[in-house]
Design a protein around this motif. Structure first.
Motif, PDB file in Angstrom:
ATOM      1  N   LEU A 115       0.875  -1.173   0.000  1.00  0.00           N
ATOM      2  CA  LEU A 115       0.000   0.000   0.000  1.00  0.00           C
ATOM      3  C   LEU A 115       0.907   1.216   0.000  1.00  0.00           C
ATOM      4  N   ALA A 116       0.987   1.899  -1.139  1.00  0.00           N
ATOM      5  CA  ALA A 116       1.971   2.961  -1.327  1.00  0.00           C
ATOM      6  C   ALA A 116       1.638   4.195  -0.504  1.00  0.00           C
ATOM      7  N   GLN A 117       2.679   4.768   0.102  1.00  0.00           N
ATOM      8  CA  GLN A 117       2.560   6.033   0.819  1.00  0.00           C
ATOM      9  C   GLN A 117       3.378   7.129   0.144  1.00  0.00           C
ATOM     10  N   GLU A 118       4.381   6.721  -0.648  1.00  0.00           N
ATOM     11  CA  GLU A 118       5.184   7.673  -1.403  1.00  0.00           C
ATOM     12  C   GLU A 118       5.876   6.930  -2.539  1.00  0.00           C
ATOM     13  N   ILE A 119       5.954   7.572  -3.705  1.00  0.00           N
ATOM     14  CA  ILE A 119       6.648   6.990  -4.857  1.00  0.00           C
ATOM     15  C   ILE A 119       7.531   8.067  -5.466  1.00  0.00           C
ATOM     16  N   VAL A 120       8.839   7.783  -5.565  1.00  0.00           N
ATOM     17  CA  VAL A 120       9.786   8.722  -6.177  1.00  0.00           C
ATOM     18  C   VAL A 120      10.646   7.953  -7.173  1.00  0.00           C
ATOM     19  N   SER A 121      11.167   8.670  -8.163  1.00  0.00           N
ATOM     20  CA  SER A 121      12.021   8.017  -9.148  1.00  0.00           C
ATOM     21  C   SER A 121      13.404   7.781  -8.551  1.00  0.00           C
ATOM     22  N   LEU A 122      14.051   6.710  -8.983  1.00  0.00           N
ATOM     23  CA  LEU A 122      15.412   6.436  -8.527  1.00  0.00           C
ATOM     24  C   LEU A 122      16.378   7.483  -9.058  1.00  0.00           C
ATOM     25  N   GLU A 123      16.043   8.074 -10.194  1.00  0.00           N
ATOM     26  CA  GLU A 123      16.876   9.152 -10.727  1.00  0.00           C
ATOM     27  C   GLU A 123      16.922  10.320  -9.750  1.00  0.00           C
ATOM     28  N   THR A 124      15.773  10.656  -9.173  1.00  0.00           N
ATOM     29  CA  THR A 124      15.715  11.744  -8.189  1.00  0.00           C
ATOM     30  C   THR A 124      16.524  11.394  -6.950  1.00  0.00           C
ATOM     31  N   ILE A 125      16.392  10.137  -6.497  1.00  0.00           N
ATOM     32  CA  ILE A 125      17.161   9.708  -5.316  1.00  0.00           C
ATOM     33  C   ILE A 125      18.648   9.803  -5.610  1.00  0.00           C
ATOM     34  N   ARG A 126      19.041   9.402  -6.811  1.00  0.00           N
ATOM     35  CA  ARG A 126      20.459   9.474  -7.166  1.00  0.00           C
ATOM     36  C   ARG A 126      20.942  10.922  -7.145  1.00  0.00           C
ATOM     37  N   GLN A 127      20.198  11.796  -7.787  1.00  0.00           N
ATOM     38  CA  GLN A 127      20.628  13.190  -7.885  1.00  0.00           C
ATOM     39  C   GLN A 127      20.700  13.849  -6.510  1.00  0.00           C
ATOM     40  N   GLN A 128      19.790  13.453  -5.630  1.00  0.00           N
ATOM     41  CA  GLN A 128      19.802  14.039  -4.292  1.00  0.00           C
ATOM     42  C   GLN A 128      20.973  13.526  -3.462  1.00  0.00           C
ATOM     43  N   SER A 129      21.461  12.321  -3.815  1.00  0.00           N
ATOM     44  CA  SER A 129      22.531  11.737  -3.010  1.00  0.00           C
ATOM     45  C   SER A 129      23.929  12.052  -3.543  1.00  0.00           C
ATOM     46  N   ILE A 130      24.025  12.462  -4.828  1.00  0.00           N
ATOM     47  CA  ILE A 130      25.349  12.743  -5.414  1.00  0.00           C
ATOM     48  C   ILE A 130      25.842  14.096  -4.916  1.00  0.00           C
ATOM     49  N   ARG A 131      27.021  14.092  -4.331  1.00  0.00           N
ATOM     50  CA  ARG A 131      27.607  15.334  -3.811  1.00  0.00           C
ATOM     51  C   ARG A 131      28.671  15.876  -4.756  1.00  0.00           C
ATOM     52  N   ALA A 132      29.264  15.007  -5.570  1.00  0.00           N
ATOM     53  CA  ALA A 132      30.299  15.470  -6.496  1.00  0.00           C
ATOM     54  C   ALA A 132      30.400  14.508  -7.671  1.00  0.00           C
ATOM     55  N   VAL A 133      30.751  15.054  -8.846  1.00  0.00           N
ATOM     56  CA  VAL A 133      31.036  14.227  -9.998  1.00  0.00           C
ATOM     57  C   VAL A 133      32.519  14.343 -10.315  1.00  0.00           C
ATOM     58  N   GLN A 134      33.126  13.200 -10.646  1.00  0.00           N
ATOM     59  CA  GLN A 134      34.562  13.172 -10.912  1.00  0.00           C
ATOM     60  C   GLN A 134      34.801  12.915 -12.386  1.00  0.00           C
ATOM     61  N   VAL A 135      35.484  13.867 -13.047  1.00  0.00           N
ATOM     62  CA  VAL A 135      35.780  13.760 -14.464  1.00  0.00           C
ATOM     63  C   VAL A 135      37.206  13.249 -14.632  1.00  0.00           C
TER      64      VAL A 135
END
Length: 957
Positions: free
Chosen positions: A857-877
């Motif tokens: 019984l769903a109480q919240e649904i978010v995309s994994l893309e959003t979770i990823r973007q919220q958790s990424i603090r830095a990108v390494q090139v």
């Protein structure tokens, strides 16, 4: 015709009114043939009186007696109608049984000597004495023919390579059954008790359930019918009854109530096997309100309550087969099923009362898996294995079990069982027997499991109330786990016979207070006579009463532990062959196939897409990989598969798409089939990408020609031979390959499964950090537990509530399976656009667990893309020092400008001498780490971008 209390058996005209026969269920006159009814006198006339009234109809009077005689049939109860087992010569059934059993014992003792060395005379004497005792009981009870019949069709099965189970239930406790190869469990070695199967003090028919390979079961039944007569053999009928929910739905349909409303009401009834409509109305407030509400709803529930429990339809019993000594029609009425199978019209319990002999032929899928795996091993490894002779002390098999890697292993694949395996860590076959007995609601709800595990690992001192209990309870570390232990305790401490002990065992299981009171006194008196204090005997009987109710039949546990061990052994030593066999068997079950594919990936076994030149109909082994079966491709029927495999074997491998279209039967392979084969990868062997092949279909079909249906290939169309004697080929214009998402989507469309990858693969870190469990583990959770599960949305169905608000029911699928998710209006309004897309999501909510499945019984649904973007603090090139120039840096800068965000940028410069250094970019260049940005940077730099979660450290430059 029935009128009030009077039953008119004959009604004539006025002239013959005197012949009226009326039976009144009330007062009678002095003459027993006369009765009074409503003031008038009615009576049975004598023959002489009837002749006076009906002179000239003497023959008619005679016929009434003849009809009555013919209608007089009495069912004989209490006598068994044994099938006729054909014998030769003058030997009786008892003589044959005794001779066959003793020969069998010789063979079994030889087998034991081959494995364990010579047997002592004392041990041989123990076997011989036990066999003589059992044979005496069986022959005295008159069951020799029963054993011979069962042994005969089991011998037929083994002779014709139809796998048979090692035994099931109490029969595994019989040495006679072991000697006749009815079972494959040595009852003396494992301490199994014969009286648990046949109680000499309470004669009842033996009940031997036999497991067969599901593909061979019908063949065994045909053999039995051929041998004992088709008129004498029939399957047993069962009647499906109107359950609460089904009754509401059926009644709603007849009352013309819209299905949506009826379905909503039906779902208010809690799920479960024993839930009645009366109970549901009492416990569910909404149902109670409906039962007192509008006339239509009241009528629906009133009629449903009156129909609940009535028979709804007839079906065939899952295993029961009757074999009679005479045609079945002489004993009972018969019924022809939907597939012309002959069934008895009487169900199981009535058949047993008639004395007809029932045999249970059960189909067990695991035996089919084992057989298929052994064939694959023989084909790929050139090694023939007798699964009944594998060692029962294999370290690899026990290690696999102890680590909980038991997906696909019989009886051991649930999440709860895996957890118990990791705690218990089985090391012997006896541990496996205990596992099957322990993993049940009773022991799991008590402290039995904990006591057993702690005792096994020495974390708890094992204490026995009396020294006599140690030999009985030592194997289970002081825990009363098996019913056989209860019987042995009663025998040793209170001098019960084994027949009496079986009666005690049954009383404990059924919790009959009056019987238990008698047994209580009997036990205390017997123990006292053996020098045991009444107080100690009272404590022991209390333990028996408490834990004996949870006791499990060790005979059954040992038999099923044998199959569990065999499948664990196969998985440990031949994992590829075992998983291929499992995938083939579960091919029609999407959830199981998804789970099995996930298990293969976890085991490091590559799953290859179908291949037209390599695949069979089933899953096959290719070196250390598993090749998908062609029969699993959607829209490709079995006839089409058989046709193309036959063509391939006769004329060699297919060269390309054109060659395939020219050679296959066009009546079985149309455009839709071709699209599915291309999308799933079956034409990858051509070297052309799937997009190119898919785009060329129209041209291929035009070149091959068609008749009538433009989507139908013409198998007779010729392409014209070229100068070299071959057939013309098309120059296909190569097109860019589909992206990974499109490729996976089309694979799923063609197969129902993801093969070359999974949409969740890109989000492994996010799933690992955020998801609380995999979908396959949901049924093992507590009801209403909070969960977070990741997956891909499938089968979205948008509905409207009674108030008109939109809600949804969807299927969420991950690598391990799928589950239903209910999205109520308040949540749906927030995530409707997300559910309509293809992006993987994380669902947070509460799990609702019932006996068969679990839903969220769903109480919240978010995309994994959003979770990823919220958790990424830095990108390494990643940059190579020798390739850095102004144009490169400006290109990277332009990408950063197009995707502004809050994520910092870190450069890692590879100097080539092993001394890389890092440069942290200015905050002016913070970015938004979406897939598009990452893809553009990776294209420019030619290296993979690394995402950092949490804090990052830099060493200046």
């Amino acid at each position: 015709v029935a009128t009030n209390d009077c039953h008119y058996l004959h009604r004539g005209d006025a002239e013959s009114h005197d012949a009226l026969l009326c039976i009144q269920t009330g007062k009678t006159l002095d003459d027993p043939n006369r009765m009074r009814f409503s003031g008038d006198e009615f009576f049975f006339k004598s023959r002489e009186e009837m002749l006076k009234s009906l002179g000239g109809y003497e023959e008619a009077l005679d016929n009434t007696l003849e009809v009555a005689r013919r209608c007089d049939f009495e069912m004989v109860f209490g006598e068994y109608k044994y099938p006729v087992y054909q014998t030769t010569g003058t030997r009786s059934l008892d003589d044959i049984l005794i001779e066959e059993a003793r020969k069998g014992l010789e063979n079994r003792l030889k087998e034991r000597e081959e494995k364990e060395g010579p047997s002592s005379q004392e041990l041989v004497r123990e076997y011989e004495e036990r066999l003589d005792y059992e044979l005496g009981v069986i022959t005295e009870m008159g069951f020799s023919g029963y054993f011979l019949i069962v042994a005969d069709f089991i011998f037929y099965s083994r002779k014709n390579d139809i796998p048979v189970g090692p035994g099931r239930g109490p029969p595994a406790g019989s040495l006679v059954a072991y000697c006749l190869t009815i079972t494959n469990i040595d009852p003396i070695k494992y301490g199994l008790i014969f009286e648990r199967f046949l109680n000499p003090e309470r004669i009842s028919m033996p009940d031997i359930d036999i497991d067969f390979c599901i593909h061979g079961r019908d063949e065994v039944i045909r053999y039995v019918a051929d041998k004992y007569g088709h008129d004498n053999v029939g399957q047993i009928i069962t009647f499906g009854t109107m359950k609460a929910r089904a009754a509401i739905r059926d009644v709603g349909r007849t009352l013309s109530i819209p299905y949506g409303e009826v379905d909503r009401i039906a779902k208010m009834v809690p799920e479960g096997p024993k839930v009645s409509l009366d109970d549901a109305i009492e416990t569910e407030p909404e149902l109670k309100r409906l039962s007192r509400g509008e006339e239509r709803d009241r009528k629906l529930l009133r009629i449903s309550r009156s129909l609940e429990g009535l028979s709804r339809h007839a079906s065939t019993h899952a295993s029961g087969v009757v074999i009679s000594d005479r045609p079945l029609v002489e004993y009972l009425p018969l019924y022809k099923g939907a597939h012309d199978e002959v069934m008895t019209q009487f169900p199981m319990d009535q058949i047993e009362k008639l004395g007809l002999i029932k045999f249970d032929f059960l189909g067990l899928k695991t035996l089919t898996v084992i057989k298929h795996a052994l064939r694959l091993i023989e084909k790929t490894e050139r090694r023939k294995i007798d699964i009944e002779k594998i060692p029962l002390d294999d370290e690899a098999a026990f290690r696999l079990c102890s680590e909980g890697r038991t997906t696909g292993v019989f009886q051991l694949e649930s999440s709860g069982m895996k957890e118990m395996l990791r705690s218990l860590r089985p090391e012997t076959f006896e541990d496996m027997i205990a596992l099957v007995a322990l993993y049940r609601p009773g022991p799991l709800g008590s402290n039995m499991v904990e006591d057993f595990i702690n005792g096994k690992h020495g974390r708890k001192k094992i204490y026995y109330l009396l020294p006599q209990l140690e030999p009985i309870l030592k194997e289970t570390y002081g825990v009363i786990l098996y019913q056989e232990q209860v019987m042995k305790i009663a025998q040793v401490l209170a001098s019960y016979t084994m027949g009496e002990a079986d009666t005690l065992r049954k009383a404990i299981g059924k919790k009959k207070a009056d019987v238990m009171a008698k047994q209580h006194e009997r036990f205390l008196d017997g123990a006292e006579q053996n020098g045991i204090s009444r107080e100690t005997a009272e404590r022991i009987f209390g333990l028996i009463d408490k834990f004996g109710g949870y006791g499990f039949n060790k005979s059954h546990s040992a038999a099923y532990a044998r199959i569990a061990y065999q499948t664990a052994w196969l998985k440990a030593h031949y994992p590829v062959q075992f998983m291929a066999a499992l995938l083939t068997q579960d091919m029609g079950n999407q959830d199981k196939t998804i789970k099995n594919i996930a298990e293969c990936r976890d085991m490091g076994i590559p799953i290859l897409p179908p291949d037209l030149n390599e695949s069979k109909a089933d899953f096959t082994v290719v070196e250390d990989s598993i090749r998908f079966g062609l029969a699993a491709v959607k829209n490709v029927g079995l006839k089409a598969v058989e046709s193309l495999i036959e063509e391939r074997e006769e004329s060699g491998p297919f060269r390309d798409l054109m060659d395939f279209c020219r050679r296959v039967d066009g009546s079985k392979v149309n455009r839709r089939v071709l699209e599915g084969l291309i999308q799933c990868g079956a034409f990858d062997f051509t070297g052309l990408n799937r997009a190119t092949l898919f785009g060329a279909l129209d041209e291929v079909i035009r070149t091959c020609g068609h008749q009538g249906d433009p989507n139908q290939l013409n198998m007779f169309a010729t392409l014209g031979e070229d100068a070299g004697g071959g057939y013309g080929r098309l120059d296909l214009q190569e097109q860019p390959e589909w992206g990974s998402r499109e490729r996976l989507r089309r694979e799923k469309e063609a197969l129902g499964f993801y093969i070359t990858g999974h949409p969740l693969d890109r989000f492994k870190a996010e799933v690992r950090r955020s998801a609380t469990c995999a979908i396959q583990d949901l049924p093992g959770l507590d009801d209403r537990a909070a969960v977070q599960v990741a997956g891909v949305v499938e089968n979205l169905k948008v509905k409207r509530t009674k108030r008109g608000d939109k809600m949804a029911v969807l299927t969420l699928e991950d690598r391990t399976g799928s589950t239903s998710v209910v999205v109520f209006p308040d949540v749906f309004t927030q995530c409707a656009s997300l559910l309509a897309g293809e992006a993987p999501v994380m669902v947070s909510g509460a799990v609702e667990v019932n006996e068969n499945a679990a839903k969220v019984l769903a109480q919240e649904i978010v995309s994994l893309e959003t979770i990823r973007q919220q958790s990424i603090r830095a990108v390494q090139v990643e940059l190579a020092a020798g390739g850095i120039d102004r144009d490169l840096l400006e290109s990277i800068r332009d990408v950063f400008y197009r995707y502004p965000g809050e994520c910092s940028v870190l450069f890692r410069v590879n100097t080539g001498n092993g001394k890389d250094f890092f440069i942290s970019a200015s905050d002016h260049y913070r970015v938004f780490p979406c897939d598009e940005m990452i893809g553009e940077i990776e294209t420019i730099t030619g290296s993979q971008l690394v995402c950092h979660h949490g804090k990052t450290r830099t060493n200046g430059g």
